[in-house]
Design a protein around this motif. Structure first.
Motif, mmCIF file in Angstrom:
data_model
loop_
_atom_site.group_PDB
_atom_site.id
_atom_site.type_symbol
_atom_site.label_atom_id
_atom_site.label_comp_id
_atom_site.label_asym_id
_atom_site.label_seq_id
_atom_site.Cartn_x
_atom_site.Cartn_y
_atom_site.Cartn_z
ATOM 1 N N SER A 9 -21.559 11.962 -1.613
ATOM 2 C CA SER A 9 -22.111 11.012 -0.642
ATOM 3 C C SER A 9 -21.420 11.250 0.694
ATOM 4 N N HIS A 10 -22.230 11.405 1.741
ATOM 5 C CA HIS A 10 -21.658 11.782 3.038
ATOM 6 C C HIS A 10 -22.569 11.288 4.152
ATOM 7 N N ASP A 11 -21.978 10.722 5.191
ATOM 8 C CA ASP A 11 -22.694 10.312 6.389
ATOM 9 C C ASP A 11 -22.548 11.441 7.412
ATOM 10 N N PRO A 12 -23.573 12.267 7.603
ATOM 11 C CA PRO A 12 -23.393 13.490 8.389
ATOM 12 C C PRO A 12 -23.145 13.243 9.866
ATOM 13 N N LEU A 13 -22.390 14.156 10.467
ATOM 14 C CA LEU A 13 -22.185 14.145 11.910
ATOM 15 C C LEU A 13 -23.449 14.641 12.591
ATOM 16 N N THR A 14 -23.680 14.179 13.830
ATOM 17 C CA THR A 14 -24.845 14.651 14.590
ATOM 18 C C THR A 14 -24.454 15.286 15.918
ATOM 19 N N THR A 15 -23.386 14.793 16.550
ATOM 20 C CA THR A 15 -22.917 15.359 17.803
ATOM 21 C C THR A 15 -21.399 15.403 17.817
ATOM 22 N N VAL A 16 -20.854 16.318 18.598
ATOM 23 C CA VAL A 16 -19.418 16.400 18.804
ATOM 24 C C VAL A 16 -19.188 16.866 20.235
ATOM 25 N N LEU A 17 -18.209 16.278 20.911
ATOM 26 C CA LEU A 17 -17.894 16.670 22.278
ATOM 27 C C LEU A 17 -17.178 18.008 22.288
ATOM 28 N N GLN A 18 -17.434 18.808 23.293
ATOM 29 C CA GLN A 18 -16.775 20.105 23.405
ATOM 30 C C GLN A 18 -15.271 19.966 23.623
ATOM 31 N N THR A 19 -14.806 18.766 24.003
ATOM 32 C CA THR A 19 -13.393 18.551 24.288
ATOM 33 C C THR A 19 -12.580 18.176 23.049
ATOM 34 N N VAL A 20 -13.219 17.866 21.917
ATOM 35 C CA VAL A 20 -12.451 17.465 20.741
ATOM 36 C C VAL A 20 -11.759 18.684 20.147
ATOM 37 N N ASP A 21 -10.643 18.428 19.446
ATOM 38 C CA ASP A 21 -9.833 19.542 18.966
ATOM 39 C C ASP A 21 -10.059 19.886 17.505
ATOM 40 N N SER A 22 -10.873 19.090 16.777
ATOM 41 C CA SER A 22 -11.057 19.385 15.358
ATOM 42 C C SER A 22 -12.387 18.849 14.857
ATOM 43 N N LEU A 23 -12.863 19.448 13.789
ATOM 44 C CA LEU A 23 -14.037 18.983 13.060
ATOM 45 C C LEU A 23 -13.520 18.255 11.830
ATOM 46 N N ARG A 24 -13.764 16.951 11.772
ATOM 47 C CA ARG A 24 -13.238 16.104 10.695
ATOM 48 C C ARG A 24 -14.380 15.681 9.785
ATOM 49 N N ILE A 25 -14.233 15.940 8.499
ATOM 50 C CA ILE A 25 -15.274 15.648 7.522
ATOM 51 C C ILE A 25 -14.700 14.741 6.431
ATOM 52 N N ARG A 26 -15.492 13.721 6.061
ATOM 53 C CA ARG A 26 -15.087 12.800 5.008
ATOM 54 C C ARG A 26 -16.281 12.573 4.085
ATOM 55 N N ALA A 27 -16.026 12.506 2.789
ATOM 56 C CA ALA A 27 -17.103 12.314 1.827
ATOM 57 C C ALA A 27 -16.563 11.649 0.565
ATOM 58 N N GLN A 28 -17.465 11.039 -0.178
ATOM 59 C CA GLN A 28 -17.136 10.527 -1.505
ATOM 60 C C GLN A 28 -17.708 11.510 -2.529
ATOM 61 N N VAL A 29 -16.861 11.948 -3.454
ATOM 62 C CA VAL A 29 -17.284 12.935 -4.458
ATOM 63 C C VAL A 29 -16.894 12.411 -5.834
ATOM 64 N N THR A 30 -17.885 12.202 -6.686
ATOM 65 C CA THR A 30 -17.643 11.647 -8.020
ATOM 66 C C THR A 30 -18.214 12.562 -9.094
ATOM 67 N N ASP A 31 -17.698 12.379 -10.325
ATOM 68 C CA ASP A 31 -18.158 13.165 -11.461
ATOM 69 C C ASP A 31 -18.204 12.267 -12.688
ATOM 70 N N ASP A 32 -19.182 12.470 -13.547
ATOM 71 C CA ASP A 32 -19.376 11.592 -14.698
ATOM 72 C C ASP A 32 -18.394 11.851 -15.829
ATOM 73 N N TYR A 33 -17.734 12.975 -15.820
ATOM 74 C CA TYR A 33 -16.885 13.346 -16.946
ATOM 75 C C TYR A 33 -15.405 13.272 -16.573
ATOM 76 N N GLU A 34 -14.576 13.114 -17.605
ATOM 77 C CA GLU A 34 -13.150 12.942 -17.365
ATOM 78 C C GLU A 34 -12.508 14.167 -16.737
ATOM 79 N N ALA A 35 -13.119 15.321 -16.953
ATOM 80 C CA ALA A 35 -12.552 16.551 -16.375
ATOM 81 C C ALA A 35 -12.402 16.418 -14.867
ATOM 82 N N GLY A 36 -13.376 15.707 -14.239
ATOM 83 C CA GLY A 36 -13.247 15.392 -12.818
ATOM 84 C C GLY A 36 -13.541 16.553 -11.890
ATOM 85 N N ILE A 37 -13.113 16.372 -10.629
ATOM 86 C CA ILE A 37 -13.424 17.320 -9.563
ATOM 87 C C ILE A 37 -12.355 18.398 -9.480
#
Length: 365
Positions: A9-37
């Protein structure tokens, strides 16, 4: 055997200023089994004209085990320029023998526009009536448009605005960024605009920053090219004006998109516009001589929503027009006659003598 891939699950980025110093990404990642991610990575590229510049993937790391939130960043220093586009996708694999994999988006890439800034100015004014008005702004969830019931264009959020479903905390921020930096002066440092605010009100007595303040709008500034942001004044919601609050509460239904949420069906109208004035120095976050970026932000939590925000007649560091203290003399009639009695039915005659030529008169009776 585990044949089920992870869910991203992720809320995507649409714009970024040329002056920013990094691309920051955040997401929720789940798995149904105990083995996990096993791993969560971001594959990305920079598109410049006809060139597709492939970049090394970077990893997202678990920062919140309870909500399964993953986060990561990669440096953009020297990597982007205004007019570029960043394409990216999130790839998650589980720990099963099958190494099940899922992508977000399921196919293709999220596309992020790299936005360049204009030359800094001492002031800025926009009534949004010109066809080129939108060239001064970039962001998500806002546009310069003329909704039904309005006669002229203005900045409008999505109507209704969406609930929060991003991460962390199931929140969402709609942002409209002014691309004209402002040189902050030591006087006449106000932002003035007309607005309609129909967003979910917080609990009675709650103040900006409280957990139960819920949705709000806020005007923010950045003195470091958009890397960090500070409010010029506290955020506010529909409670800030009695007419807004009455309108918001006038048409509440169960939200068809979320059974646990409410939706205000009240629609903004020009009669709900109210003037706002914010002094950029009052907060203490900024000082004269700073070159500031300015943005408008609508924050939404995961429950309840309304029509949104409209902004018109924006003036930044533009002095107010001086008050009218006198008017030019207007010639007046020196003698007026009406006959017969105008209360009678039928026609009557009005005669007036003026000290100078009056031209064709306009008479209301």
């Amino acid at each position: 055997p585990d044949t089920t891939p992870p869910v991203i699950s992720h809320d995507p980025l649409t714009t970024v200023l040329q002056t920013v110093d990094s691309l920051r990404i955040r997401a929720q990642v789940t798995d149904d089994y105990e083995a996990g991610i096993d791993t969560v990575i971001v594959e990305w590229e920079v598109v410049r004209g006809t060139q597709r510049l492939q970049k090394p993937a970077f990893r997202l790391r678990l920062i919140d085990a309870f909500d399964a939130v993953y986060q990561g960043a990669v440096s953009l220093t020297g990597e982007i320029q205004g007019g570029d586009r960043i394409n990216y996708r999130i790839v998650a694999r589980d720990r099963s023998r099958n190494k099940n994999q899922s992508n977000n988006p399921a196919s293709g890439f999220h596309s992020v526009q790299v936005v360049g800034l204009q030359a800094a100015r001492d002031s800025y004014s926009n009534d949004f009536n010109a066809a080129t008005a939108a060239a001064d702004f970039a962001g998500n969830g806002f546009s310069i448009t003329t909704p039904s019931g309005f006669s002229t264009p203005a900045i409008h959020s999505d109507h209704p605005y969406p609930d929060g479903d991003g991460f962390p905390n199931n929140e969402r921020d709609l942002i409209y960024q002014l691309l004209v930096p402002i040189n902050l002066k030591d006087q006449n440092t106000t932002i003035r605009f007309d607005e309609v605010v129909l967003v979910e009100p917080g609990e009675e007595g709650s103040i900006f920053g409280d957990f139960d303040f819920y949705d709000y709008v806020v005007v923010e500034g950045s003195r470091d090219g958009g890397r960090t942001w500070q409010p010029f004044a506290d955020g506010y919601d529909s409670r800030d004006n009695s007419a807004w609050l009455a309108a918001y509460n006038s048409r509440i239904i169960r939200d068809p998109a979320n059974a646990e949420s409410q939706l205000s069906q009240a629609v903004g109208t020009p009669s709900l516009f109210r003037a706002r004035e914010i002094d950029m120095l009052t907060s203490g976050n900024f000082t004269p001589g700073d070159t500031l970026l300015i943005r408008f932000r609508l924050h939404a939590d995961q429950l309840s929503r309304g029509w949104g925000w409209a902004i018109d007649n924006l003036n930044i560091q533009v002095p107010k027009a001086p008050p009218v203290t006198s008017v030019e003399p207007v010639f007046s009639a020196t003698e007026v006659s009406v006959y017969p009695n105008p209360s009678a039915t039928g026609e009557f005659l009005l005669e007036a003598k003026f000290s100078e030529k009056a031209g064709r008169p306009s008479v209301s009776v």
